[in-house]
Enzyme design. Sequence first.
Site, PDB file in Angstrom:
ATOM      1  CG  ASN A   7     -84.562  17.141  59.591  1.00  0.00           C
ATOM      2  OD1 ASN A   7     -84.440  18.017  60.437  1.00  0.00           O
ATOM      3  ND2 ASN A   7     -83.934  17.171  58.432  1.00  0.00           N
ATOM      4  CE  LYS A  14     -87.019  19.129  56.261  1.00  0.00           C
ATOM      5  NZ  LYS A  14     -86.019  19.400  55.228  1.00  0.00           N
ATOM      6  NE  ARG A  98     -80.853  19.299  61.352  1.00  0.00           N
ATOM      7  CZ  ARG A  98     -81.402  20.500  61.354  1.00  0.00           C
ATOM      8  NH1 ARG A  98     -82.716  20.640  61.312  1.00  0.00           N
ATOM      9  NH2 ARG A  98     -80.642  21.566  61.394  1.00  0.00           N
ATOM     10  CG  HIS A 186     -76.003  24.075  57.808  1.00  0.00           C
ATOM     11  ND1 HIS A 186     -75.734  25.406  57.540  1.00  0.00           N
ATOM     12  CD2 HIS A 186     -77.331  23.997  58.025  1.00  0.00           C
ATOM     13  CE1 HIS A 186     -76.859  26.103  57.594  1.00  0.00           C
ATOM     14  NE2 HIS A 186     -77.842  25.277  57.893  1.00  0.00           N
ATOM     15  CB  ILE A 215     -76.407  29.249  50.222  1.00  0.00           C
ATOM     16  CG1 ILE A 215     -74.875  29.175  50.113  1.00  0.00           C
ATOM     17  CG2 ILE A 215     -76.876  30.690  50.418  1.00  0.00           C
ATOM     18  CD1 ILE A 215     -74.118  29.754  51.280  1.00  0.00           C
ATOM     19  N   GLY A 216     -79.132  28.085  52.379  1.00  0.00           N
ATOM     20  CA  GLY A 216     -80.597  28.016  52.384  1.00  0.00           C
ATOM     21  C   GLY A 216     -81.089  29.232  53.154  1.00  0.00           C
ATOM     22  N   GLY A 218     -80.951  29.293  56.451  1.00  0.00           N
ATOM     23  CA  GLY A 218     -79.708  29.334  57.216  1.00  0.00           C
ATOM     24  C   GLY A 218     -78.579  29.058  56.237  1.00  0.00           C
ATOM     25  NE  ARG A 247     -80.742  31.443  61.329  1.00  0.00           N
ATOM     26  CZ  ARG A 247     -80.368  30.196  61.121  1.00  0.00           C
ATOM     27  NH1 ARG A 247     -79.131  29.831  61.354  1.00  0.00           N
ATOM     28  NH2 ARG A 247     -81.228  29.296  60.696  1.00  0.00           N
ATOM     29  CB  VAL A 338     -79.707  30.392  48.182  1.00  0.00           C
ATOM     30  CG1 VAL A 338     -78.936  31.418  47.363  1.00  0.00           C
ATOM     31  CG2 VAL A 338     -80.851  31.044  48.941  1.00  0.00           C
ATOM     32  CG  ASN A 341     -83.204  25.966  43.483  1.00  0.00           C
ATOM     33  OD1 ASN A 341     -83.394  25.184  42.570  1.00  0.00           O
ATOM     34  ND2 ASN A 341     -83.418  25.663  44.756  1.00  0.00           N
ATOM     35  CD  GLU A 390     -79.635  19.071  56.034  1.00  0.00           C
ATOM     36  OE1 GLU A 390     -80.632  19.698  55.615  1.00  0.00           O
ATOM     37  OE2 GLU A 390     -78.956  19.448  56.993  1.00  0.00           O
TER      38      GLU A 390
HETATM   39  P1  ADP Z   1     -83.825  25.819  54.935  1.00  0.00           P
HETATM   40  O1  ADP Z   1     -82.554  26.479  55.377  1.00  0.00           O
HETATM   41  O2  ADP Z   1     -85.029  26.358  55.629  1.00  0.00           O
HETATM   42  O3  ADP Z   1     -83.760  24.299  54.877  1.00  0.00           O
HETATM   43  P2  ADP Z   1     -83.761  25.741  52.018  1.00  0.00           P
HETATM   44  O4  ADP Z   1     -82.431  25.124  51.870  1.00  0.00           O
HETATM   45  O5  ADP Z   1     -84.941  24.979  51.562  1.00  0.00           O
HETATM   46  O6  ADP Z   1     -84.026  26.322  53.452  1.00  0.00           O
HETATM   47  O7  ADP Z   1     -83.717  27.130  51.218  1.00  0.00           O
HETATM   48  C1  ADP Z   1     -84.856  27.948  51.177  1.00  0.00           C
HETATM   49  C2  ADP Z   1     -84.510  29.233  50.476  1.00  0.00           C
HETATM   50  O8  ADP Z   1     -83.998  28.963  49.156  1.00  0.00           O
HETATM   51  C3  ADP Z   1     -85.725  30.111  50.220  1.00  0.00           C
HETATM   52  O9  ADP Z   1     -85.976  30.980  51.303  1.00  0.00           O
HETATM   53  C4  ADP Z   1     -85.337  30.909  49.003  1.00  0.00           C
HETATM   54  O10 ADP Z   1     -84.771  32.128  49.428  1.00  0.00           O
HETATM   55  C5  ADP Z   1     -84.228  30.095  48.357  1.00  0.00           C
HETATM   56  N1  ADP Z   1     -84.560  29.689  46.999  1.00  0.00           N
HETATM   57  C6  ADP Z   1     -85.233  28.599  46.599  1.00  0.00           C
HETATM   58  N2  ADP Z   1     -85.355  28.592  45.237  1.00  0.00           N
HETATM   59  C7  ADP Z   1     -84.741  29.714  44.792  1.00  0.00           C
HETATM   60  C8  ADP Z   1     -84.504  30.295  43.501  1.00  0.00           C
HETATM   61  N3  ADP Z   1     -84.943  29.713  42.394  1.00  0.00           N
HETATM   62  N4  ADP Z   1     -83.828  31.462  43.441  1.00  0.00           N
HETATM   63  C9  ADP Z   1     -83.376  32.054  44.560  1.00  0.00           C
HETATM   64  N5  ADP Z   1     -83.552  31.564  45.791  1.00  0.00           N
HETATM   65  C10 ADP Z   1     -84.225  30.421  45.915  1.00  0.00           C
END
Ligand code: ADP
Length: 408
Positions: A7, A14, A98, A186, A215-216, A218, A247, A338, A341, A390
Site C-alpha cells: 500500500n 505500508k 493498492r 477510498h 473520515i481520516g 483524507g 485539504r 476521525v 475515534n 484496507e
Molecule cells: P489517513 O487518511 O492518513 O489514512 P487516518 O485514517 O489514520 O488517516 O486518520 C488520521 C487522523 O485521525 C488524524 O490526523 C487525527 O486527526 C484523527 N484521529 C485519530 N484519533 C483521533 C481521536 N481520538 N480524536 C480525534 N481525531 C482522531
Amino acid sequence: MKILVLNAGSSSQKSCLYDLNGPVLPPHPPEPLWEAFIDWTGPRGQGQLTLKARGQKQTLPLASSDRRQGIAQMLQTLTTGEKSVLANLAEIDCVGHRVVHGGLDYAEATPITPAVKATIAALIPLAPAHNPAHLEGIEAIEAILGDVVQIAVFDTAFHRTLPAAAALYPIPQAWTDLGIRRYGFHGTSHRYCAHQAAQLLAQPLDSLKMITCHIGNGASLAAIQNGQSIDTTMGFTPLEGLMMGARSGSIDPAILLYLLREQSYQPEQLNEILNKQSGLKGVSGLSADLRTILQAQAEGNPQAELAFAMYIHRFRACLGQMLASLGGLDVLVFTAGVGENSALVREQVCQGFEFLGLQLDPIKNAQSVANTIISQPESTVQVLIIRTEEDWAIATECWQICSPKDPQ
Ligand code: ADP
C-alpha cells in the site's frame, strides 16, 4: 496461501503478509504474519523501516533513498533477520497492490498485465503523487519475485457504478471527453465497510440504503444502494468534497481564477496550498490533526473553534447531499481515524439529522468501540462504527482471484 499487500502512499509504504489457509476466508481480519512501514520523510529523503512480527517491533534505517531499493530491503526482512517469517520469498503466492487511480477501465480488482501497467502509467497526470509509487512497487516486485501473480486493487473501482448524473460535471462535452468526471476514491474502504456493516446488522447489503463516512486525514462519503456506490463526495481528484485535515475540499472554482489572474499565483502553488495548507490546518493555523484542533478549541482558541465549526457544517452539508441521492437512509457508517475515534464529530454530525428520527446512544458513542452499533434501538437510522481494514480488504480480493476454485 501467502498474500503480500503493498500500500504505497506519496511519502510512505505500508506492507503486510497474510497467511490464509482453509477453504473459506476467516470472518474477522487475522493478524498479519509480518508488517512493514517505510516513512520516506526523513532528512534527504532517507527512509526509515519499521517492522512488526510476532507482536514485536523493530526500526531500521534504509540504506538507500531509492524506493525500489527500499522495497528490496524491506522484502529481505521477510527471510533474514529477527523479524523473518519465511524461509524463501518463493513462498509468496500473490501480491496485492493498492492503486489509487484506475480511471474508467477497472471496476474490479485486476491481475496486473503489461496493459494494466500501461493504464496506471497513463493515469499519472490524474494521480501524480500516487500512481508512480504504485508502478515502482509493481516493478520492484517483478524484479525480486519474477512472475508471481500481482493484483491491482483500485481506489476508484467501487465508484464505477455512479450514474452519469452523479459522475459528470456540468461542463462542455469536450472537457468530459478529456476524462474530466467524478472518479471517487477510498473505494476499497467504502466497499469493505459497507459489507462489514451489513454483516454486523445481519441484513442483506442489497436491502440497505447506506452512507459510509471515511473520515481520516483524507475524507469522503459514499451513498450506497443495492450494494453499489451511487454517489460520492470526492471527484476528479481526492480534493473535492468534505473539508479535510489539510485539504480544502470543495470551494468556488472562480477563487482559483481570481488568485491566478489578480494575485499572481502559479498553478503549482495553488496545488500545494489547496492540498497541504488548507482544511483544518489552514483555518486553524495550527495542525491538520483533529486532536490538536479539539485541544486548542477546549483552551479557547477562536481559530480552532471556527475550523471545527466549518468542518462539521461541511460534513453535514455533504451528508445531506448523499442522503438526497439515496432518497432515504437505513444505515450510517463512520470509519477511519476521525470516524472511528472522535465521538464529538459523530455526535455533532448526527445532531443535524435528528429530524429524521436518528438517535445516537450517547454512552455507546462515547465508548468508540469498533464494529458496534451506536444508535438507540428506536432510531430510524442505524449508526455504526466500522474499523476500516484496507490491507485486509486487498488481501481478500487477492484470495478471491487466486484461491483454487472447486471444479463445477
Ligand atoms: P489517513 O487518511 O492518513 O489514512 P487516518 O485514517 O489514520 O488517516 O486518520 C488520521 C487522523 O485521525 C488524524 O490526523 C487525527 O486527526 C484523527 N484521529 C485519530 N484519533 C483521533 C481521536 N481520538 N480524536 C480525534 N481525531 C482522531
